[in-house]
Design a protein around this motif. Sequence first.
Motif, mmCIF file in Angstrom:
data_model
loop_
_atom_site.group_PDB
_atom_site.id
_atom_site.type_symbol
_atom_site.label_atom_id
_atom_site.label_comp_id
_atom_site.label_asym_id
_atom_site.label_seq_id
_atom_site.Cartn_x
_atom_site.Cartn_y
_atom_site.Cartn_z
ATOM 1 N N THR A 108 -0.803 8.418 5.897
ATOM 2 C CA THR A 108 -0.018 7.176 5.867
ATOM 3 C C THR A 108 1.337 7.506 5.253
ATOM 4 O O THR A 108 1.552 8.618 4.787
ATOM 5 N N ARG A 154 -0.354 0.932 10.784
ATOM 6 C CA ARG A 154 -0.474 0.140 9.562
ATOM 7 C C ARG A 154 0.117 -1.242 9.827
ATOM 8 O O ARG A 154 1.284 -1.374 10.190
ATOM 9 N N HIS A 202 -4.892 -0.133 10.311
ATOM 10 C CA HIS A 202 -4.879 0.086 8.861
ATOM 11 C C HIS A 202 -4.123 -1.028 8.158
ATOM 12 O O HIS A 202 -3.172 -1.592 8.711
ATOM 13 N N GLY A 206 -1.958 -3.644 -1.572
ATOM 14 C CA GLY A 206 -1.381 -3.452 -2.899
ATOM 15 C C GLY A 206 -2.359 -2.742 -3.811
ATOM 16 O O GLY A 206 -3.411 -2.280 -3.368
ATOM 17 N N SER A 207 -1.994 -2.678 -5.076
ATOM 18 C CA SER A 207 -2.768 -1.878 -6.022
ATOM 19 C C SER A 207 -3.081 -2.703 -7.263
ATOM 20 O O SER A 207 -2.372 -3.664 -7.573
ATOM 21 N N GLN A 208 -4.140 -2.294 -7.971
ATOM 22 C CA GLN A 208 -4.616 -3.012 -9.174
ATOM 23 C C GLN A 208 -4.874 -4.486 -8.843
ATOM 24 O O GLN A 208 -4.386 -5.411 -9.502
ATOM 25 N N GLY A 245 -6.708 -0.190 -3.493
ATOM 26 C CA GLY A 245 -6.173 -1.275 -4.306
ATOM 27 C C GLY A 245 -7.116 -1.930 -5.280
ATOM 28 O O GLY A 245 -6.673 -2.769 -6.080
ATOM 29 N N VAL A 246 -8.420 -1.603 -5.222
ATOM 30 C CA VAL A 246 -9.345 -2.273 -6.156
ATOM 31 C C VAL A 246 -8.956 -1.900 -7.589
ATOM 32 O O VAL A 246 -8.844 -0.727 -7.939
ATOM 33 N N GLU A 287 -9.596 3.350 1.066
ATOM 34 C CA GLU A 287 -8.746 4.369 0.433
ATOM 35 C C GLU A 287 -8.577 4.118 -1.055
ATOM 36 O O GLU A 287 -7.459 3.956 -1.543
ATOM 37 N N PRO A 288 -9.656 4.052 -1.818
ATOM 38 C CA PRO A 288 -9.483 3.810 -3.246
ATOM 39 C C PRO A 288 -8.933 5.045 -3.948
ATOM 40 O O PRO A 288 -9.313 6.170 -3.627
ATOM 41 N N ARG A 326 3.402 4.633 -16.925
ATOM 42 C CA ARG A 326 2.987 3.291 -16.502
ATOM 43 C C ARG A 326 3.445 2.176 -17.463
ATOM 44 O O ARG A 326 3.932 1.147 -17.008
ATOM 45 N N TYR A 330 5.855 -0.308 -15.443
ATOM 46 C CA TYR A 330 5.282 -1.581 -14.994
ATOM 47 C C TYR A 330 4.900 -2.495 -16.151
ATOM 48 O O TYR A 330 4.260 -3.532 -15.933
ATOM 49 N N MET A 390 2.466 11.333 -12.145
ATOM 50 C CA MET A 390 3.805 10.733 -12.267
ATOM 51 C C MET A 390 4.585 11.352 -13.432
ATOM 52 O O MET A 390 5.657 10.871 -13.798
#
Length: 433
Positions: A108, A154, A202, A206-208, A245-246, A287-288, A326, A330, A390
Amino acid sequence: MLDFRPHLSINERGHLALGGADLVELAEKYGTPLYVYDEQRIRERYREFRDAFAGYGDVEVCYAYKANTSLAILHILRSEGAGADIVSEGELYLALKVGLSGDKIIFTGNNKSDRELEKAVEAGVIINLDSLHELERLIDIVEAENAEAKVSFRVNPEVSPETHPHLATGLRESKFGIHEDIVLKAYERAMRCSRLNVVGIHMHIGSQITKTEPYEEATRRLFDIIGRLKRELGLELEFADLGGGVGIRYSGEQSYITPAQLAEAILPIIEEKLAEYSLRKPKLLFEPGRYIVGDAGVMLARVYTIKRTPYKKFIGCDAGFNLLIRPAMYGSHHDVVVANKASLAPAEEVTIAGNLCESGDLLAKDRLLPEIEKGDILAFLDAGAYGFVMASQYNSRPRCAEVLVNNGKAELIRYAEDFADLVAKQVVPKRLR
Ligand code: LLP
């Protein structure tokens, strides 16, 4: 704090242990700062995710490499049978290096270079396209090279995952994915190219993500598009990839979902849509990243400076956002445990400062912790995902080492960088020497 983190414990010395290994001892042995991961926790989380969807039948978990690309961890997940969700030629290199075959890899990325597309074709991976332009560029490549490729698209499902704005990827105005009104055109175009095998669809919203509702809404939209592909183009797909994203529990107060709850919420929707459009059951891909490796990792740092200002008490440690970005990027929360005082009660409120020359370099704000002294070891929890990957060398601080724990035994999986690494790829023109 440790009740929902069964891989963490407090040992008889009152030290924090990860996977049975004393983290204070590891800090002494390998030095700080240091990343430490628990192999059994990674295996457990992968299996939990896979097993949650087992009732559906054909399901593949493609671990999102971007969350943590340490080779030892990639080997663990390959040995479990995980596929790979990759986003760059570098991640393709890693996936092939750990021995995955092309059919276990989905590529992706919203802006693949021609070279990346060529390498993806060569490796025989599934190429997940993000725009009509990318499709045209891929067609040029397969035609020029007399090659074939497996593709998916996607889709942008236009839902809000209710997460941090930087972590939402399926919003209407997002740069990711193809909108529904264009995507049928994309499939039609791809089907007209005999060198392309159109196999999937696909989404990744998002994430979290800590609620099932955004997934439910997006799954409905995705399967409506799958239905339209059959009705309008006569196309039946081999797989539907619902992305990652979970979210994980960064703190006891935070809401969260489990893979089992996600399965319970979305599998009935999928069954309903399959019946509505009389579709063959596609394989489901997930895709976790964070869910698999996030809580398996901790970052250790040593306390050096204790500083009182008229307003706050700062604890200065030997890591900063060069190693865990992080919180700065964020505003993320990471629980902190004083690893050598893990059984002591909280005594005071402190702010933990990194060692970079940036006012935003605060790793944890206003935390209630036992009284902290020079030499104490701080454990920043849940740093296994988007931690080391990161990291940077900002302020000329070489990146730290990584250690893997398996049933109480620790092994080095990455040497710390040294100062030579800071200049290893640099060239000073002769005239300046
Ligand atoms: N699939 C795709 C297409 C993705 O873009 C991502 C993450 C994943 C799967 C895996 O998502 P996960 O299951 O790990 O949530 N640096 C941020 C997270 C960025 C996520 C980027 N894409 C953080 O530290 O929170």
